[in-house]
Design a protein around this motif. Sequence first.
Motif, PDB file in Angstrom:
ATOM      1  N   ILE A 151       0.093  -3.895  -5.827  1.00 31.65           N
ATOM      2  CA  ILE A 151       0.192  -2.557  -5.245  1.00 31.65           C
ATOM      3  C   ILE A 151      -1.178  -1.897  -5.244  1.00 31.65           C
ATOM      4  CG2 ILE A 151       1.281  -0.269  -5.443  1.00 31.65           C
ATOM      5  CD1 ILE A 151       3.482  -1.656  -7.160  1.00 31.65           C
ATOM      6  N   VAL A 152      -1.504  -1.238  -4.151  1.00 33.26           N
ATOM      7  CA  VAL A 152      -2.643  -0.322  -4.114  1.00 33.26           C
ATOM      8  C   VAL A 152      -2.082   1.063  -3.831  1.00 33.26           C
ATOM      9  CG1 VAL A 152      -4.694   0.418  -2.835  1.00 33.26           C
ATOM     10  CG2 VAL A 152      -4.402  -1.993  -3.429  1.00 33.26           C
ATOM     11  N   VAL A 153      -2.425   2.016  -4.678  1.00 33.40           N
ATOM     12  CA  VAL A 153      -1.901   3.377  -4.510  1.00 33.40           C
ATOM     13  C   VAL A 153      -3.048   4.318  -4.179  1.00 33.40           C
ATOM     14  CG1 VAL A 153      -2.056   3.876  -6.995  1.00 33.40           C
ATOM     15  CG2 VAL A 153      -0.461   5.178  -5.574  1.00 33.40           C
ATOM     16  N   GLY A 154      -2.774   5.249  -3.269  1.00 29.33           N
ATOM     17  CA  GLY A 154      -3.767   6.249  -2.900  1.00 29.33           C
ATOM     18  C   GLY A 154      -3.789   7.398  -3.889  1.00 29.33           C
ATOM     19  N   GLY A 155      -4.590   8.414  -3.571  1.00 29.93           N
ATOM     20  CA  GLY A 155      -4.714   9.559  -4.477  1.00 29.93           C
ATOM     21  C   GLY A 155      -4.620  10.901  -3.773  1.00 29.93           C
ATOM     22  N   GLY A 156      -4.176  10.883  -2.504  1.00 31.85           N
ATOM     23  CA  GLY A 156      -4.180  12.097  -1.701  1.00 31.85           C
ATOM     24  C   GLY A 156      -3.266  13.201  -2.187  1.00 31.85           C
ATOM     25  N   ASN A 157      -2.314  12.875  -3.060  1.00 34.70           N
ATOM     26  CA  ASN A 157      -1.440  13.912  -3.625  1.00 34.70           C
ATOM     27  C   ASN A 157      -2.169  14.760  -4.655  1.00 34.70           C
ATOM     28  OD1 ASN A 157      -1.472  11.422  -5.136  1.00 34.70           O
ATOM     29  ND2 ASN A 157       0.136  12.246  -6.434  1.00 34.70           N
ATOM     30  N   SER A 167       8.555  17.265  -3.005  1.00 35.67           N
ATOM     31  CA  SER A 167       8.607  18.624  -2.459  1.00 35.67           C
ATOM     32  C   SER A 167       7.450  19.488  -2.945  1.00 35.67           C
ATOM     33  CB  SER A 167       9.935  19.284  -2.855  1.00 35.67           C
ATOM     34  OG  SER A 167      10.077  19.291  -4.272  1.00 35.67           O
ATOM     35  N   GLN A 168       6.529  18.885  -3.717  1.00 41.47           N
ATOM     36  CA  GLN A 168       5.425  19.653  -4.289  1.00 41.47           C
ATOM     37  C   GLN A 168       4.251  19.739  -3.319  1.00 41.47           C
ATOM     38  OE1 GLN A 168       6.163  18.326  -8.937  1.00 41.47           O
ATOM     39  NE2 GLN A 168       4.486  17.425  -7.828  1.00 41.47           N
ATOM     40  N   GLN A 169       3.384  20.711  -3.547  1.00 40.83           N
ATOM     41  CA  GLN A 169       2.166  20.834  -2.742  1.00 40.83           C
ATOM     42  C   GLN A 169       1.109  19.839  -3.194  1.00 40.83           C
ATOM     43  OE1 GLN A 169       1.228  25.167  -2.852  1.00 40.83           O
ATOM     44  NE2 GLN A 169       1.273  24.995  -0.632  1.00 40.83           N
ATOM     45  N   PHE A 170       1.068  19.573  -4.487  1.00 38.53           N
ATOM     46  CA  PHE A 170       0.159  18.560  -5.019  1.00 38.53           C
ATOM     47  C   PHE A 170       0.732  18.047  -6.331  1.00 38.53           C
ATOM     48  CE2 PHE A 170      -1.223  22.540  -6.909  1.00 38.53           C
ATOM     49  CZ  PHE A 170      -1.465  22.218  -8.226  1.00 38.53           C
ATOM     50  N   GLY A 171       0.229  16.909  -6.777  1.00 43.02           N
ATOM     51  CA  GLY A 171       0.685  16.344  -8.042  1.00 43.02           C
ATOM     52  C   GLY A 171       1.675  15.207  -7.850  1.00 43.02           C
ATOM     53  N   ILE A 172       2.346  14.851  -8.917  1.00 43.66           N
ATOM     54  CA  ILE A 172       3.278  13.710  -8.933  1.00 43.66           C
ATOM     55  C   ILE A 172       4.684  14.229  -9.176  1.00 43.66           C
ATOM     56  CG2 ILE A 172       3.847  11.524 -10.047  1.00 43.66           C
ATOM     57  CD1 ILE A 172       0.897  11.396 -11.001  1.00 43.66           C
ATOM     58  N   ASP A 173       5.571  13.972  -8.230  1.00 42.41           N
ATOM     59  CA  ASP A 173       6.974  14.363  -8.344  1.00 42.41           C
ATOM     60  C   ASP A 173       7.763  13.171  -8.901  1.00 42.41           C
ATOM     61  OD1 ASP A 173       9.713  14.913  -7.871  1.00 42.41           O
ATOM     62  OD2 ASP A 173       9.223  16.219  -6.188  1.00 42.41           O
ATOM     63  N   PRO A 174       8.498  13.351  -9.992  1.00 44.25           N
ATOM     64  CA  PRO A 174       9.207  12.209 -10.588  1.00 44.25           C
ATOM     65  C   PRO A 174      10.218  11.537  -9.658  1.00 44.25           C
ATOM     66  CG  PRO A 174       9.191  14.099 -12.084  1.00 44.25           C
ATOM     67  CD  PRO A 174       8.653  14.585 -10.777  1.00 44.25           C
ATOM     68  N   MET A 200     -10.959   8.499  -6.623  1.00 45.83           N
ATOM     69  CA  MET A 200     -10.673   7.235  -7.325  1.00 45.83           C
ATOM     70  C   MET A 200      -9.942   7.501  -8.634  1.00 45.83           C
ATOM     71  SD  MET A 200     -14.178   5.046  -6.821  1.00 45.83           S
ATOM     72  CE  MET A 200     -15.150   5.347  -5.352  1.00 45.83           C
ATOM     73  N   LEU A 201     -10.393   8.526  -9.363  1.00 52.89           N
ATOM     74  CA  LEU A 201      -9.729   8.881 -10.623  1.00 52.89           C
ATOM     75  C   LEU A 201      -8.294   9.324 -10.365  1.00 52.89           C
ATOM     76  CD1 LEU A 201     -12.659  10.782 -12.384  1.00 52.89           C
ATOM     77  CD2 LEU A 201     -11.825   8.478 -12.890  1.00 52.89           C
ATOM     78  N   ALA A 202      -8.064   9.995  -9.224  1.00 51.86           N
ATOM     79  CA  ALA A 202      -6.705  10.404  -8.863  1.00 51.86           C
ATOM     80  C   ALA A 202      -5.807   9.182  -8.674  1.00 51.86           C
ATOM     81  CB  ALA A 202      -6.731  11.254  -7.593  1.00 51.86           C
ATOM     82  N   THR A 203      -6.344   8.108  -8.079  1.00 54.31           N
ATOM     83  CA  THR A 203      -5.531   6.897  -7.898  1.00 54.31           C
ATOM     84  C   THR A 203      -5.182   6.264  -9.239  1.00 54.31           C
ATOM     85  OG1 THR A 203      -7.330   5.256  -7.713  1.00 54.31           O
ATOM     86  CG2 THR A 203      -6.727   6.456  -5.709  1.00 54.31           C
ATOM     87  N   VAL A 204      -6.078   6.382 -10.213  1.00 48.53           N
ATOM     88  CA  VAL A 204      -5.787   5.855 -11.558  1.00 48.53           C
ATOM     89  C   VAL A 204      -4.613   6.624 -12.164  1.00 48.53           C
ATOM     90  CG1 VAL A 204      -6.682   5.509 -13.887  1.00 48.53           C
ATOM     91  CG2 VAL A 204      -8.167   5.077 -11.919  1.00 48.53           C
ATOM     92  N   LYS A 211       0.858  -1.190   0.000  1.00 46.27           N
ATOM     93  CA  LYS A 211       0.000   0.000   0.000  1.00 46.27           C
ATOM     94  C   LYS A 211       0.896   1.242   0.000  1.00 46.27           C
ATOM     95  CE  LYS A 211      -3.418   2.939   0.569  1.00 46.27           C
ATOM     96  NZ  LYS A 211      -2.855   4.097   1.202  1.00 46.27           N
ATOM     97  N   VAL A 212       0.789   2.028  -1.067  1.00 46.34           N
ATOM     98  CA  VAL A 212       1.561   3.271  -1.197  1.00 46.34           C
ATOM     99  C   VAL A 212       0.594   4.440  -1.135  1.00 46.34           C
ATOM    100  CG1 VAL A 212       3.127   4.601  -2.652  1.00 46.34           C
ATOM    101  CG2 VAL A 212       3.274   2.103  -2.645  1.00 46.34           C
ATOM    102  N   SER A 213       0.825   5.367  -0.224  1.00 46.69           N
ATOM    103  CA  SER A 213      -0.060   6.532  -0.125  1.00 46.69           C
ATOM    104  C   SER A 213       0.196   7.486  -1.282  1.00 46.69           C
ATOM    105  CB  SER A 213       0.157   7.263   1.200  1.00 46.69           C
ATOM    106  OG  SER A 213       1.424   7.886   1.217  1.00 46.69           O
ATOM    107  N   GLY A 214      -0.828   8.225  -1.654  1.00 48.86           N
ATOM    108  CA  GLY A 214      -0.638   9.247  -2.677  1.00 48.86           C
ATOM    109  C   GLY A 214       0.371  10.288  -2.235  1.00 48.86           C
ATOM    110  N   GLU A 215       0.389  10.592  -0.934  1.00 46.70           N
ATOM    111  CA  GLU A 215       1.311  11.592  -0.413  1.00 46.70           C
ATOM    112  C   GLU A 215       2.772  11.205  -0.633  1.00 46.70           C
ATOM    113  OE1 GLU A 215      -1.381  10.562   1.030  1.00 46.70           O
ATOM    114  OE2 GLU A 215      -2.528  12.285   1.779  1.00 46.70           O
ATOM    115  N   ALA A 216       3.037   9.901  -0.729  1.00 41.99           N
ATOM    116  CA  ALA A 216       4.411   9.441  -0.960  1.00 41.99           C
ATOM    117  C   ALA A 216       4.935   9.889  -2.327  1.00 41.99           C
ATOM    118  CB  ALA A 216       4.488   7.923  -0.844  1.00 41.99           C
ATOM    119  N   LEU A 217       4.017  10.228  -3.242  1.00 37.16           N
ATOM    120  CA  LEU A 217       4.408  10.654  -4.584  1.00 37.16           C
ATOM    121  C   LEU A 217       4.568  12.178  -4.692  1.00 37.16           C
ATOM    122  CD1 LEU A 217       1.983   8.416  -6.710  1.00 37.16           C
ATOM    123  CD2 LEU A 217       4.209   7.832  -5.758  1.00 37.16           C
ATOM    124  N   LEU A 218       4.291  12.875  -3.602  1.00 37.35           N
ATOM    125  CA  LEU A 218       4.307  14.336  -3.630  1.00 37.35           C
ATOM    126  C   LEU A 218       5.708  14.926  -3.773  1.00 37.35           C
ATOM    127  CD1 LEU A 218       1.791  15.669  -0.934  1.00 37.35           C
ATOM    128  CD2 LEU A 218       1.889  16.314  -3.345  1.00 37.35           C
TER     129      LEU A 218
END
Length: 239
Positions: free
Chosen positions: A50-56, A21-28, A79-83, A12-19
């Motif tokens: 893997i299940v990924v969240g979308g909180g980012n 240094s950004q405030q929102f979105g996906i950081d490479p 849900m669309l954010a997790t996609v 389980k990976v949280s969406g926040e783990a993909l943040l």
Amino acid sequence: MSNLKYKKILLKVSGEALLGSQQFGIDPEPVRNIVAEIKKAYEMGAQIAIVVGGGNIFRGMKNSSKLGIDQASGDYVGMLATVMNAIALQSELRKNGVECRVQSAIDIEKIAEPYIRFKAIRHLEKNRVVIFAAGTGNPFFTTDTAAALRAAEIGADVMLMAKNGVDGVYNDDPKTNPNAKKYDNISYDDIIINGLKVMDLTSCALCKQNNIPICVFDFNLKDSIVKILNGENVGTIVN
């Protein structure tokens, strides 16, 4: 693979783990780091879902109230954010030579397979990483609950709860209380009775019901998944 402590894992990976240094979105950068850790486990022969969240990108209840929309609609946006996150992870995994499939709990067949339990299990048997997107496909359920549900459905040996900067379960928030006590082992019941906010309580109850241990660990710790697969003491085990 026979020497691994856990052969089939649900991460389980949280969406926040993909943040990053950004405030929102996906950081490479965190995406690359997460994929590097997953690849090491993949090369050891583990079957990885893997299940990924979308909180980012969007948090259902929090963002719904700000926008004045009902929670169910907000949860569907989440849900669309997790996609989106799942597609980003899939792209990076494939770029690194890891065969991967995304399965979505909501129909979005142009970019992801529909979730089919036996197909997911077959992908895992064929050495493909499977990313489950869109949570359970229903509003009012968290991606933690989706992770526990999918772990039970695929017969996972363990659910790995990857945290961002927290290395296990504590009796209080270690970020605000330097005297917070960390547990090496804790029971499902202690999590539920004490309302410890390390995970959604429904997900904890589901894992208890299906006898799936939960390992809560800090994803920032290098080689963390490899160490867990090798049976080393990492984070907190809930069982």
